[in-house]
Design a protein around this motif. Sequence first.
Motif: not given
Length: 600
Positions: A564-573
Amino acid sequence: MPIFRKRQWRMTIFPKLIIAFLLVVAPIYGIGLGMNQLSEKSVREELSKSLNSRVDFYLNLLEVENEQMMGLLQQYVVDKDIQHAAFISNTMTIGEWTETVQRIQDKLQLIKSSNLYIKSVSAHILTLKRTISSDETISDTISLEYEAVASVSKLRGVGKSYWNDRLFMAIAYPGSDLPNMKETYVLSIEINEEMMKQSLQNFSDYKNAGAMLINPENGWILDNQADEGITKELSDYLRNRSEASAGEGYAQISTGKSSYFVAYKRSPAFGYYLIAYVPSVEMVGAIDKYRMLLWLLSFVSLVFIVVYSYWLYRLIRKPLHRMIAGFRKVEAGKMEPMPLPKTHDEFYYLFQRFNMMSDNLKVLIQEVYEQKLRAQTSELKQLQSQINPHFLYNTYFILYRLAKMNDIENVIQFSQHLGEYFQYITRNGTDDVPLDAEIKHSRAYVEIQNIRFARSRITVDFGELPGGCGDMRVPRLILQPFIENAYQYGLETKRRNGRIAVTMTGQDGQLLLSVEDNGERLTDADLRRIEANLEKQGADMEYTGMLNVHRRLQIRFGAEYGVSVARGEMGGMKATLRLPMPQSPGKAAEPSNPNDAKGE
């Protein structure tokens, strides 16, 4: 499956067969029960008519006899001999008086012998204060029996009286109403109650049945030794009956544990009632037997229905239940043959064909499974062959530059990491590897990239793997492609402060491996496109890179696992790999299908 189990009794064939059988049997049984009740009602009506007819007949006989006795009294009340004895006895000689008395006594004897119900006949001559009787000669005084008929002098015609448990019928001389001619003489008849009782005993042919004469007004009762209970009940019933049923009727009366059918009719001439009673058990005993036979038939029918239902259960319901259980096992993936029934009927054929179907399914599943394995192998080899040419060129150019710079130590480390990398992705010994080996390969890839990029430009942080997960068997090349994507698409253009975080945590029975970067090139449209591709997974799609890993994880562990993919807390994927958590430390996770795992 739960819906079927919930509704199986209502929807299966077995209850429908039972209901159909009951729908056929119930009307027949209902018709039989109705016919029995109609027959019972008809028999009861006929018996009541018969009993009423007997009462009418016997009462008519009694009235005929009574009218005959009344006619005799009216005939002899004006007899000349009795008149001479009453009025001119003082002018007669002894001889004439004796002859007159003898003739009177002979006439009284004649009246007595003319009817069986006459016990005695008396002529009470009040002018002489003497009584002449059919049983005795002339008395010196008036007989005490005159008290029973004294009141008849006030009547015109024949009167009835009940005295000291004896029934009398009497008539006074008509001339007693003339002036100075009061109380001349009275002619009376005493009813022979014994003869009437004998007649009542022959009234009914039923056992313990009987008849009686009752006058509820004066309490006179004439019966043939009836039970005191029934006598009292009949007397009370006649006193309390309604006006509509005062003359005659038919009823059922209970006395204690006994029940009687009663028919009664009143004699308008004499005022008493003739009552006939028959025990219910005698009149409807046969009907009760038939009723018992009907209940016995009902019980036997019920037993037959139960036996028939059990037979249907054994014949149809039980084999069907076994077959349904077999299909449920097939749905659960257990291709087990079912034992054949002992009876060689249709179910024997169905069970044979079911076992043949199970065997064929095993073969087909094995073929499909092998085909799946071959597809996985070719997909893995395809992934292995997808070595980025730019990555290969860059690594050799870096190696060339290090050698030219005489940086022997980095050449040695770079060559070692590069050799381990190509050895790992190109070996064909097995598709499954320990998770530790996969992580080690990813670290080797990172070391190559660290030499390629300055460490100050991109840093990679590896988290700690949860205990007991190192020996877990996973498909090869599931983590490194995501780190490669982070370098290539997220951080390749970033000149400083690039960061990649690899975390490994356990949550809700799953092992989560996440690769997150702080790249700035990921747009929301790109993220939605990647998510759509992961969800769609069409048969015509090219399964490379991330999609390849996602599909292999689902094939290996099940549909609830994968990528699964999402936008991470660091801003990237942030790409997350969901794997099953091993059941115990040191034990690799079992695949969803045991045949999906192969040893190395």
